[in-house]
Structure formats: structure tokens, C-alpha cells
Design an enzyme around this catalytic site. Structure first.
Site, PDB file in Angstrom:
ATOM      1  N   ARG A 115       0.832  -1.209   0.000  1.00 19.29           N
ATOM      2  CA  ARG A 115       0.000   0.000   0.000  1.00 19.29           C
ATOM      3  C   ARG A 115       0.862   1.252   0.000  1.00 19.29           C
ATOM      4  NH1 ARG A 115      -4.446  -0.172   4.582  1.00 19.29           N
ATOM      5  NH2 ARG A 115      -4.854   1.850   3.646  1.00 19.29           N
TER       6      ARG A 115
ATOM      7  N   ASN B  59      11.272   1.056   1.449  1.00 15.15           N
ATOM      8  CA  ASN B  59      12.679   1.078   1.056  1.00 15.15           C
ATOM      9  C   ASN B  59      13.498  -0.016   1.729  1.00 15.15           C
ATOM     10  OD1 ASN B  59      12.273   3.371  -0.573  1.00 15.15           O
ATOM     11  ND2 ASN B  59      12.510   4.737   1.187  1.00 15.15           N
TER      12      ASN B  59
ATOM     13  N   ASP C 222      -5.832   0.438  -1.619  1.00 18.43           N
ATOM     14  CA  ASP C 222      -6.589  -0.043  -0.466  1.00 18.43           C
ATOM     15  C   ASP C 222      -6.847  -1.531  -0.649  1.00 18.43           C
ATOM     16  OD1 ASP C 222      -8.010  -0.026   1.902  1.00 18.43           O
ATOM     17  OD2 ASP C 222      -9.883   0.590   0.961  1.00 18.43           O
TER      18      ASP C 222
ATOM     19  N   ALA D 133      -1.676  -9.531   4.479  1.00 17.76           N
ATOM     20  CA  ALA D 133      -2.323  -8.237   4.672  1.00 17.76           C
ATOM     21  C   ALA D 133      -3.721  -8.444   5.250  1.00 17.76           C
ATOM     22  CB  ALA D 133      -2.408  -7.484   3.351  1.00 17.76           C
TER      23      ALA D 133
ATOM     24  N   SER E 197      -5.689 -16.246  12.253  1.00 15.98           N
ATOM     25  CA  SER E 197      -5.405 -15.841  13.623  1.00 15.98           C
ATOM     26  C   SER E 197      -5.870 -16.907  14.598  1.00 15.98           C
ATOM     27  CB  SER E 197      -6.116 -14.515  13.939  1.00 15.98           C
ATOM     28  OG  SER E 197      -6.093 -14.247  15.332  1.00 15.98           O
TER      29      SER E 197
ATOM     30  N   TYR F 185     -12.932  -9.280  14.664  1.00 17.88           N
ATOM     31  CA  TYR F 185     -11.720  -9.687  13.957  1.00 17.88           C
ATOM     32  C   TYR F 185     -11.680 -11.198  13.790  1.00 17.88           C
ATOM     33  CZ  TYR F 185      -6.714 -10.597  13.234  1.00 17.88           C
ATOM     34  OH  TYR F 185      -5.514 -11.054  12.753  1.00 17.88           O
TER      35      TYR F 185
ATOM     36  N   LYS G 207     -12.011 -13.484  10.289  1.00 13.98           N
ATOM     37  CA  LYS G 207     -10.972 -14.426   9.881  1.00 13.98           C
ATOM     38  C   LYS G 207     -11.564 -15.812   9.628  1.00 13.98           C
ATOM     39  CE  LYS G 207      -6.952 -12.271   9.789  1.00 13.98           C
ATOM     40  NZ  LYS G 207      -6.073 -12.292   8.604  1.00 13.98           N
TER      41      LYS G 207
ATOM     42  N   SER H 228       7.907 -16.650  17.630  1.00 16.43           N
ATOM     43  CA  SER H 228       8.870 -15.665  17.144  1.00 16.43           C
ATOM     44  C   SER H 228       8.684 -15.476  15.641  1.00 16.43           C
ATOM     45  CB  SER H 228      10.302 -16.110  17.430  1.00 16.43           C
ATOM     46  OG  SER H 228      10.657 -17.205  16.612  1.00 16.43           O
TER      47      SER H 228
END
Length: 323
Positions: free
Chosen positions: A36, A40, A53, A74, A119, A145, A149, A210
């Protein structure tokens, strides 16, 4: 499965960016980063696909040319201070409708495998002692959320049946590592400042993963034939209490820490009175996952130890301190 080109969405994010940098170092794939905003920090060898979007109207055709695997990281993530008038609708717009738009176009473009970063909230918010979540347990999401999912997962499974495109669903627990944000970063800063914390007697159990271990697992799922159309939970395989986590972070930072052994029951009551019951659940409650399926199906075990991952996470803070 032979894989030559991988598209990663969320390429400027904590997970997506880390995955792209790792894959670039591997040197085995041509890479496409869906972004989006310009990033760099990514190697210049990675082809960019910019979009305004994450929505159901995005045309992914140019990004999907010759792509073998899509890793979709994303998403509209869990929001602590929700401002949307209709949170469920907003989560569905991004996490369900936009995901299915990308997945349908991927199937039409001949993509072989679609890896969806879901998730642990699909399983639920907490576990009872000795009752860790397993990948094939019945889902029980609570908040918008987690619900979005799960809806995306179900729609992707239907798409896989209809098109033959393989779908892999990965449900991570809390992810930490270099560049971590939110509550985990707050804990590190509290410890760095020597702030006394009332968490010296929290005997819960939390599974964490991790960034290194999660990336390694995703790479396994990119090529392993047995990953097709499977759902996996992923963690470090080393569960800790909130107290143990704080002590581990403090030890890695060589910082004196003051953890006051306040009763959890008292802190929970105070948190609820202050309207912070959900925060208290994350701090004091348990959430454990069983990852034995990963070894049984894929032969995967976490390659990075909890101790090593914690050391890596705090290293940038130590480097700054030395300057």
C-alpha cells in the site's frame, strides 16, 4: 511442489516484510511484494505491486502473472480502540471480501497454492489449564476480527473445492521479534525504564511465536506437498506465564526488574472496573496451542529456541543503549 514465483501481500508490514527479506536471502524464488506504500527496506530485486486499499475492487492481474504461490498476510488487524461505526462490516470488507477477491483472481491466474495468515482468535480467546487449542478443534471466535478471519477461512475452503487451487490456513499466536509493536513493545519499554510492574505472581500459560519461527513455518508450507488444504496452528512450542516472559525479557536486556506479586484476582477486578477487562484477559488468562500436527504432517519443529528469539528481539534496544 515446484515453486518459482511467490507473491506476498502486506509486504511493508512486520510479518510480510520479514518474510520477503528472508525469501530474498534464500535466492530460490522470484518475488512480488504487494504494497500500500513504498518500502525502502525491501531488496530492490523484489518486484512491487502497489495498490491504494485492500478492497474487493482491486485488480490483481498484473501482480499474479506467473505466480505459483500467494502468501496473504495483509489484513485489517485487531483494533484495541475501535472507531468504526460498524466494526463487523469493516472487518468483513477487508478480511473477507478483499481476501476472496484476491483468491478468486489467483485461482483464475493459475496460482497453485494460496497461503492465508489467519489468527488464533478463530479458535477462541483463552484456554483452560491442560486444554490447549488444536488445529482441528471447532472454531469459537468472539470478536469481529476473529469472526471475519473464520468467515474468510470458510470461503477459501469452498473456493479450493470449486477451483482446485490449494489453500493453506495458518493461525499464529502472538508474534514477536525485531520490529515488534503494540503491547510487546510496551513491555520492553517498561522494563528498559525500570518501571515497577504488578505482574510478579501471574501463573498463566501463553503460547507465543517468534517471527523467525513463523517465517520458517510459512516457507515450509510454500513447498511441502502435505500442506495442501490443511489448517495449522503455529507457536514456539514453549509456553510461558506473563511473569516468566517479563523476567526473560529483563534478563536478555540485563535490566533490573521489579515485579510486584499483586493478586491476580484483585488486578482483574480493578481492570474490569476501569473498562479494561479484555486487556486483563490477555495479561492474566491462558492461551496455549498444540502444534504436534505440524511435526506429524510436515515434519516441522520450531528451529529457533524461545531464549534465542527473545535475545534477538531485544538486541536493537541493547545496541541503542551502547551508543
Amino acid at each position: 511442489m515446484k515453486v518459482e514465483t511467490v507473491l506476498v501481500t502486506g509486504g511493508s508490514g512486520f510479518l510480510g516484510g520479514g518474510l520477503l527479506r528472508h525469501l530474498a536471502l534464500c535466492g530460490r524464488y522470484s518475488l512480488v511484494a504487494a504494497l500500500r506504500r513504498e518500502c525502502n527496506e525491501l531488496p530492490q530485486s523484489i518486484r512491487r505491486f502497489m495498490y491504494a486499499d485492500l478492497a474487493a475492487y482491486v485488480d490483481w492481474q498484473n501482480a499474479l502473472n506467473h505466480v505459483d504461490v500467494v502468501v496473504h498476510s495483509a489484513a485489517r488487524v485487531h483494533v484495541m480502540a475501535e472507531s468504526a461505526a460498524d466494526p463487523v462490516a469493516e472487518f468483513r470488507r477487508v478480511n473477507v471480501e478483499a481476501t476472496l477477491n484476491l483468491a478468486r483472481q489467483a485461482a483464475e491466474a493459475g496460482v497453485k497454492r494460496f497461503i492465508y495468515l489467519s489468527s488464533i482468535k478463530v479458535n477462541g480467546e483463552f484456554t483452560q489449564p491442560g486444554c490447549a487449542f488444536a488445529a482441528d478443534d471447532a472454531p469459537d471466535p468472539v470478536d469481529p476480527y476473529g469472526i471475519s478471519k473464520l468467515e474468510a477461512e470458510l470461503a477459501l475452503k469452498d473456493l479450493a473445492l470449486a477451483t482446485g487451487m490449494e489453500v493453506v490456513i495458518i493461525r499464529p499466536v502472538l508474534v514477536y521479534g525485531v520490529g515488534v509493536k503494540a503491547n510487546f513493545l510496551n513491555m520492553i519499554r517498561w522494563l528498559q525504564r525500570g518501571v515497577p510492574l504488578p505482574f510478579g505472581a501471574v501463573n498463566n500459560k501463553r503460547s507465543l511465536v517468534s517471527l523467525e519461527n513463523l517465517i520458517d513455518f510459512i516457507v515450509t508450507c510454500i513447498e511441502h506437498p502435505a500442506a495442501a488444504n490443511q489448517t495449522f496452528l503455529v507457536s514456539d512450542g514453549h509456553d510461558v506465564s506473563t511473569t516468566e516472559l517479563l523476567r526473560s525479557l529483563a534478563k536478555a536486556m540485563n535490566s533490573p526488574t521489579i515485579l510486584l506479586p499483586l493478586p491476580v484476582s484483585l488486578m482483574s477486578v480493578v481492570a474490569k472496573l476501569l473498562g479494561k477487562g479484555a486487556v486483563a484477559q490477555r495479561i492474566f488468562g491462558s492461551l496455549e496451542v498444540d502444534i504436534t500436527k505440524n511435526q506429524r504432517v510436515l515434519g516441522w519443529v520450531p528451529p529457533v529456541s524461545f531464549r534465542s528469539a527473545i535475545d534477538s528481539t531485544v538486541k536493537p534496544f541493547l545496541d541503542v543503549r551502547k551508543k
